[in-house]
Structure formats: structure tokens, C-alpha cells
Motif scaffolding. Sequence first.
Motif, PDB file in Angstrom:
ATOM      1  N   THR A   1       0.832  -1.204   0.000  1.00 22.03           N
ATOM      2  CA  THR A   1       0.000   0.000   0.000  1.00 22.03           C
ATOM      3  C   THR A   1       0.864   1.251   0.000  1.00 22.03           C
TER       4      THR A   1
ATOM      5  N   GLY B   1       0.602   5.678   0.392  1.00 29.13           N
ATOM      6  CA  GLY B   1      -0.203   6.826   0.776  1.00 29.13           C
ATOM      7  C   GLY B   1       0.548   7.706   1.746  1.00 29.13           C
TER       8      GLY B   1
ATOM      9  N   ASN C   1       0.745   2.909   5.885  1.00 30.85           N
ATOM     10  CA  ASN C   1       0.987   2.308   4.575  1.00 30.85           C
ATOM     11  C   ASN C   1       2.343   1.622   4.544  1.00 30.85           C
TER      12      ASN C   1
ATOM     13  N   HIS D   1      -4.601   7.140   2.147  1.00 30.09           N
ATOM     14  CA  HIS D   1      -4.552   5.803   1.549  1.00 30.09           C
ATOM     15  C   HIS D   1      -4.822   6.006   0.068  1.00 30.09           C
TER      16      HIS D   1
ATOM     17  N   ARG E   1      -2.609   0.811  -4.246  1.00 29.96           N
ATOM     18  CA  ARG E   1      -2.141  -0.495  -3.768  1.00 29.96           C
ATOM     19  C   ARG E   1      -1.691  -1.308  -4.980  1.00 29.96           C
TER      20      ARG E   1
END
Length: 130
Positions: free
Chosen positions: A58, A60, A65, A78, A81
Amino acid sequence: MTNTKKPKDIDRSTTVVSDSPLVRDLEVLPAPLRQIRVEVVGGPMDGLRTQVRASSLTMGRGGDNDMALPLDPMVSTHHARITQEGAHYWLEDVGSRNGTFFGDQKLGRALIAPGSSFVVGETCLEFMPY
């Protein structure tokens, strides 16, 4: 054995993106890789590299993350991904306010290949699985 999708077999809701010579005629990675690695190649955190031994990574602004990008105010908490599904890797925007881009194309979810570059906020990243 190589997984190859011919143009007639492609789900038209899927975008295939690559600026890598490893993808030719829609041929995709032949086998699962062990780590997902992403490097910042432009933007306020240039040179930052993150790798995870997991099926997803992920990105962000938030510290929770896998790759935190707190110095780019255009990145959402976020943002995006990368997920491995079998031998394929997918880049997905997870509802960011400014989008995830491959070139000038805004993505929802796209199949990506090693060497692919993409942009979140004002940060350019390169996907380099290991």
C-alpha cells in the motif's frame, strides 16, 4: 509455461499498462515473484525504496501504509495499492482524491509489469518486483 492473453481474451474493463520490454503482445509475468518493490523516481521523496514480502503493497501519506509518502500533500492518506494475483500484478487506486496515473491515463485498476512507472500525487514511482 507462459500465461498469454490474446486481444480477444481481454476483459475490456481491464487496462494493461507497461513501459517495459518485458511485456510484448500482452504477455505477462510467467511466474509469481517473492517480493513487491517500489522506488520513488521523482518527487519530494526521490530515492525512497520500499519492498515487502507479501501479496500487496500500500502507498499513501498515512504512516500505516507500506510505503508512506508524507512529504507529498497531493497524495491521499490511503492512495494506491499493488496486489499480486497469481503471476499478475495489479495497480489499483483505492479512492484517492487526486488519482493514480500511468502516463496521462488515470487508472482505477490496471495490470502492470516490472519497470512500469506510475504517478500518485506529485510522486513518480517505479514498480520493480524482486
